[in-house]
Scaffold this active site. Sequence first.
Site, PDB file in Angstrom:
ATOM      1  N   ASP A  21      24.719  29.895  -6.546  1.00  0.00           N
ATOM      2  CA  ASP A  21      24.513  28.753  -7.613  1.00  0.00           C
ATOM      3  C   ASP A  21      24.956  27.617  -7.196  1.00  0.00           C
ATOM      4  O   ASP A  21      25.849  27.456  -6.074  1.00  0.00           O
ATOM      5  CB  ASP A  21      25.222  29.378  -8.855  1.00  0.00           C
ATOM      6  CG  ASP A  21      24.882  28.614  -9.932  1.00  0.00           C
ATOM      7  OD1 ASP A  21      23.828  28.025 -10.046  1.00  0.00           O
ATOM      8  OD2 ASP A  21      25.487  28.714 -11.115  1.00  0.00           O
ATOM      9  N   HIS A  38      18.030  23.325  -2.358  1.00  0.00           N
ATOM     10  CA  HIS A  38      17.418  24.429  -2.211  1.00  0.00           C
ATOM     11  C   HIS A  38      17.396  24.719  -0.351  1.00  0.00           C
ATOM     12  O   HIS A  38      17.755  25.866   0.140  1.00  0.00           O
ATOM     13  CB  HIS A  38      16.092  25.034  -2.393  1.00  0.00           C
ATOM     14  CG  HIS A  38      16.266  24.777  -4.171  1.00  0.00           C
ATOM     15  ND1 HIS A  38      17.429  25.374  -4.723  1.00  0.00           N
ATOM     16  CD2 HIS A  38      15.723  24.384  -5.142  1.00  0.00           C
ATOM     17  CE1 HIS A  38      17.380  25.315  -6.174  1.00  0.00           C
ATOM     18  NE2 HIS A  38      16.212  24.668  -6.375  1.00  0.00           N
ATOM     19  N   LEU A 132      22.702  45.671   9.122  1.00  0.00           N
ATOM     20  CA  LEU A 132      22.766  45.107   7.647  1.00  0.00           C
ATOM     21  C   LEU A 132      21.501  45.189   6.905  1.00  0.00           C
ATOM     22  O   LEU A 132      20.300  44.995   7.157  1.00  0.00           O
ATOM     23  CB  LEU A 132      23.160  43.804   7.566  1.00  0.00           C
ATOM     24  CG  LEU A 132      23.198  42.841   6.448  1.00  0.00           C
ATOM     25  CD1 LEU A 132      24.302  43.357   5.450  1.00  0.00           C
ATOM     26  CD2 LEU A 132      23.131  41.324   6.692  1.00  0.00           C
TER      27      LEU A 132
HETATM   28  C1  FPP Z   1      20.530  28.238  -7.795  1.00  0.00           C
HETATM   29  O1  FPP Z   1      21.297  26.877  -7.548  1.00  0.00           O
HETATM   30  C2  FPP Z   1      19.814  28.451  -6.459  1.00  0.00           C
HETATM   31  C3  FPP Z   1      18.766  29.017  -6.836  1.00  0.00           C
HETATM   32  C4  FPP Z   1      18.112  29.308  -8.122  1.00  0.00           C
HETATM   33  C5  FPP Z   1      17.608  29.523  -5.560  1.00  0.00           C
HETATM   34  C6  FPP Z   1      18.355  29.817  -4.519  1.00  0.00           C
HETATM   35  C7  FPP Z   1      17.428  29.717  -3.378  1.00  0.00           C
HETATM   36  C8  FPP Z   1      18.021  29.444  -2.202  1.00  0.00           C
HETATM   37  C9  FPP Z   1      19.218  29.547  -1.551  1.00  0.00           C
HETATM   38  C10 FPP Z   1      16.755  29.149  -1.015  1.00  0.00           C
HETATM   39  C11 FPP Z   1      15.803  30.294  -0.877  1.00  0.00           C
HETATM   40  C12 FPP Z   1      16.438  31.568  -0.423  1.00  0.00           C
HETATM   41  C13 FPP Z   1      16.145  32.484   0.629  1.00  0.00           C
HETATM   42  C14 FPP Z   1      16.701  33.909   0.427  1.00  0.00           C
HETATM   43  C15 FPP Z   1      15.217  32.135   1.392  1.00  0.00           C
HETATM   44  P1  FPP Z   1      20.608  26.088  -8.926  1.00  0.00           P
HETATM   45  O2  FPP Z   1      19.299  25.369  -8.576  1.00  0.00           O
HETATM   46  O3  FPP Z   1      20.736  26.712 -10.138  1.00  0.00           O
HETATM   47  O4  FPP Z   1      21.775  24.848  -8.895  1.00  0.00           O
HETATM   48  P2  FPP Z   1      22.281  24.052 -10.038  1.00  0.00           P
HETATM   49  O5  FPP Z   1      22.998  25.077 -10.892  1.00  0.00           O
HETATM   50  O6  FPP Z   1      23.538  23.195  -9.689  1.00  0.00           O
HETATM   51  O7  FPP Z   1      21.203  23.397 -10.903  1.00  0.00           O
END
Ligand code: FPP
Length: 253
Positions: A21, A38, A132
């Site tokens: 997150d 991201h 893993l």
């Molecule tokens: C949460 O941060 C993150 C996500 C919803 C997406 C996670 C994806 C990645 C790390 C990249 C792609 C992953 C892979 C496995 C290739 P948020 O957007 O909710 O952040 P915020 O709460 O600060 O708005």
Amino acid sequence: MDILQSLDRSRLPQHIAIIMDGNGRWAKEQGQDRVFGHHEGVLSVRDIVNGCAEIGISYLTLYAFSTENWNRPKEEVDALMELLVNTIRKEVEVLKKNNVRLHVIGDFESLPAVCQKELNEAKEMTAANTGLNLILALSYSSRWEMIDAAKKMVADAAAGKLKPEEVDDAVFHKYLNTAPFPDPELMIRTSGEYRISNFLLYQLAYAELYFTPVHWPAFRKQNLYEALLDYQKRERRFGKTSEQIQTNSPQHA
Ligand code: FPP
């Protein structure tokens, strides 16, 4: 002393689950847009996958896209799907080389066809790996998974393949997406929120929960080691008393 040196390698969790997150907030702090967060988050994914593989963790589940994430603005959803496809395409050789096996849990059919294709190829290419197990939770939510399990159980019962009296923890577990994997012993959530957000609700029954204010794009191996050190300080009682645990558990012997 180096934090890695102070970890007891004989008492590492077998399975770590992570709610990644804070990509958006991290990006905002840098004066960038959410998608930049991201992209940077992928670097953390790479670092944490390597870190887990290096210290001998057997299973790592990453909550990469929830059922609820479909409700984000279309541009962000499209950017996340594109990032996923490009990352898998780019990283699959590294996964192969590092003996990492890729798995996916979630509503696979709801993903765009190009994502499904890339993921299926990567799963196939890494299927023989024995290190893993990297489990990506995509279009996943725990309630979706449990309802899906209930539907399959009812269908099996209607077909005479399952009797109500046969249903216990082990049988229920077989109907979940996570059937091939042990339950996580440690769940990490980054970015300072104290919630489970519909993630592995059944499987986390006895997991230790670790919350850190660090945003996902800033979460690297050192932060993982800190979480593991914290985990090793805890006493896992599974409903028993502290005295019972001290007498019986090999980890306290
Ligand atoms: C949460 O941060 C993150 C996500 C919803 C997406 C996670 C994806 C990645 C790390 C990249 C792609 C992953 C892979 C496995 C290739 P948020 O957007 O909710 O952040 P915020 O709460 O600060 O708005």
